[in-house]
Design a protein around this motif. Structure first.
Motif, mmCIF file in Angstrom:
data_model
loop_
_atom_site.group_PDB
_atom_site.id
_atom_site.type_symbol
_atom_site.label_atom_id
_atom_site.label_comp_id
_atom_site.label_asym_id
_atom_site.label_seq_id
_atom_site.Cartn_x
_atom_site.Cartn_y
_atom_site.Cartn_z
ATOM 1 N N TYR A 74 0.813 -1.225 0.000
ATOM 2 C CA TYR A 74 0.000 0.000 0.000
ATOM 3 C C TYR A 74 0.844 1.273 0.000
ATOM 4 O O TYR A 74 0.327 2.361 0.201
ATOM 5 N N VAL A 112 -2.558 4.013 3.912
ATOM 6 C CA VAL A 112 -3.208 4.769 2.835
ATOM 7 C C VAL A 112 -3.369 6.238 3.242
ATOM 8 O O VAL A 112 -3.030 7.155 2.474
ATOM 9 N N GLU A 150 -5.574 5.267 -3.789
ATOM 10 C CA GLU A 150 -6.005 3.919 -3.426
ATOM 11 C C GLU A 150 -7.391 3.729 -4.047
ATOM 12 O O GLU A 150 -8.383 4.242 -3.527
#
Lengths: 418, 418
Positions: free
Chosen positions: B83, B337, B382
């Motif tokens: 991520y 994120v 994201e």
């Protein structure tokens, strides 16, 4: 004789930690407003918005053309208030608009706002077909129902439109009300009726004690469009309209951008405050990046906290669904909590509020020092999530499961005997 | 002859949008570091941290005394990198510490950091029983394994401790490593070995090309404790230690607070940067309120974005579990994120990065103008969450279900023909 106004001030002043006298002066100067329609029924909690007041949070709800479920929108409005919204706006554009508005007015005990031009636009075959009567009649209809404040995009006039035409914006106009008026003005080759007949608007507002929220029709819809001449032109017009409203004794708020990069927020907020004679500033965002769809509540909290540090007064919740879909009930709750957090962070550094706001943080620090978990949850802005997290992974110690017995607080308390 | 160093620079420079020459100058001045242990095995993506570089994100993982599940911690490390984490730190304090560390080093391809004093402290019956040999041996052991950077709380010396004693902090010391050393120094009535024998530490660092991250032992644990003399004293000591490290050719980073109110971040960051001769600044937070447990990833994103606007270079992810429990895998992902979003927001306003960073936002603006949803998801930091939200409530129009056919972008495109 004690007036209704006096009762309102006596209720608001202690809630804001200011004297009745100071509050009165701020309201007289127009730097603070308390939106309340004379016809609004029920015991409505008055909310003061503006300089030295705690940062207020508005939550938008409402049906869309794609999703009409009035019960759900009412539930969203109720949930928003439960999680701390100071005001609710009904932005419905689908189904029976009168019914949604009236139900929300009945079901919440906070000021309620609308954008009457939505109903005006939907009353004709096409947006550009509405008449100026449609526009003013929509405002009057909402006022008669008891709506406390209305967004009016009166700053989108021919002058502003010319600045827009000469700009090189990527996204031109992203304000829905602003877009309706731009389309209408171009198609009909006429000035914006809300600008041209602003005096008539003020008469209606005066009659119902309706607060005007001057809409941000030119708000930038992306970072690249921020802080441009079209927006500044609109700010100048809004400033002039603030003066006219104050002269007629009509309470007025100014709405502001939009998408603004982090390092332009201070300039943007301070410029708007100056240009509009320090009218209460209501912000939609500002969103400080365009590339985080799904997380725009967080992006907006970053921009909003900073904007309020520099003088913004009123934050419009942006939900995680922004740019993507009509928000669910859960997203309304998530967005409300995060916006309340941003508002508190701003209050901690705001003139008139910082000592009061920080008292909660100080108490939390002591609760942490004492490893008093019950008290920590009591002091949390929203304790439910915190409780879930802690009980999912409890510790065998009196501390938490990150450090257990190695808790710094425990260790230092033992050795640094103070 | 092309050295390993040249290869690293040639790889990093284009990734950061700077010339090899400029990067070289920045590294020579110590304003930029590229943590990489000479013994680290595998193809590790080099990461440049500091002035003019894109903001980097570290994610902490690791077992605790209460939760020992090495597989889960390795999975967290891998998810963090997936991520967008630029580095990972293993802060394990439970189970077989050597095994966790070695497995994480094998499983991720980014620089890995640790806090060796945790292992030193756990090697004896009590924290205060560790010897200075335990401390240095732990550093050497981690270096031998290939750890790229280590946090060393060398600024927690007798001078700093005296300033702490004279302070009126509510939470004293909340840094775990800092607390170990404070307890040790008080109990043993001795100077901090990492400070006293700093030359020896530099020798070890030099031998392994280990980057030192000078720990923030005095970081404020609550808003009320921010920006005080104890923290400034530590900053001064850290600045002196930066000079010594640079003289010996050891790469060095400085760690910073902590809990800081929004309006003190600019001063705090700029002061640390000056006092430490512009060493890369690694921030834990700053958390801008104490009362939002469960939402501290958001609180930290607000503080972190602002701190990086004023010069911080490296953000440590704070998870939603902060102050409550050892984070779950999901919380590691959420935190990563959100921290990446804060880093991007800062890059958009940072010298050396703003044009590059904003290019993504400009492309998103065009994708929105074109209602090109596929492209919008491609450009999102994201996209998964955005995709879920949109497909849960699709629109019958080509726009989204908030406005449907009343989409401002659609409407204005029709009338404002540009």
């Amino acid at each position: 004789m004690i007036t209704a106004e006096d009762i309102k001030l006596k209720r608001v002043a202690p809630a804001e930690g200011v004297s009745v006298e100071k509050l009165k002066r701020l309201i007289e100067s127009g730097r603070v407003v308390i939106p309340h329609n004379a016809r609004r029924e029920g015991d409505i909690v008055p909310k003061a918005i503006g300089e030295c007041m705690s940062t207020k949070v508005n939550v938008n709800v409402g049906t869309s053309k794609d999703y009409v479920n009035i019960d759900e929108e009412v539930a969203k409005a109720r949930a928003a208030v439960k999680y701390g919204a100071d005001t609710v706006m009904d932005l419905s554009t689908g189904g029976d608009l009168d019914e949604v508005r009236r139900r929300i007015l009945k079901e919440v005990n906070v000021p309620v706002g609308t954008v009457p031009i939505y109903q005006a636009a939907l009353s004709e075959r096409a947006v550009v077909d509405m008449s100026s009567d449609d526009m003013f009649n929509a405002v009057r209809r909402h006022a008669e129902d008891g709506i406390d404040f209305v967004t009016i995009h009166a700053g989108v006039n021919l002058n502003t439109l010319e600045r827009l035409r000469r700009s090189n914006r990527i996204l031109n106009v992203v304000s829905r009300g602003g877009a309706f008026l731009v389309a209408w003005m171009i198609h009909n080759e006429l000035e914006n009726p809300f600008y041209k007949e602003y005096d008539y608007l003020l008469e209606i507002a005066k009659e119902y004690e309706l607060t005007l929220s001057l809409g941000d029709g030119m708000r930038p819809g992306c970072i690249a469009d921020a802080s441009d001449r079209a927006k500044f032109m609109e700010n100048i017009i809004l400033g002039e309209l603030v003066t006219l409203a104050r002269e007629k004794g009509v309470q007025v708020i100014v709405e502001g951008p939009g998408h603004v990069p982090l390092d332009e927020i201070e300039t943007s907020v301070k410029a708007i405050k100056h240009i509009t004679d320090f009218a209460p500033l209501y912000l939609l965002g500002p969103l400080v990046t365009d590339i985080a769809p799904g997380y725009d509540h967080i992006v907006s909290a970053i921009g909003g906290a900073v904007a309020c540090m520099y003088g913004a007064d009123f934050l419009c919740m942006v939900s995680p669904s922004e740019h993507l879909a009509l928000p669910s009930l859960d997203h309304i709750i998530d967005g409300t909590v995060v916006t309340k957090i941003a508002a508190h962070i701003a209050d901690m550094v705001k003139a008139g509020q910082r000592e009061r706001a920080r008292q909660q943080d100080i108490e939390m620090a002591y609760a942490r020092r004492n490893l008093d978990w019950k008290r920590q949850f009591e002091l949390a802005i929203e304790p439910r999530e915190a409780g879930r997290i802690r009980s999912n992974r409890p510790s065998e110690s009196e501390a938490c499961s990150i450090c257990g017995d190695l808790c710094a607080i425990k260790l230092v308390k033992e050795f640094l005997k103070r």
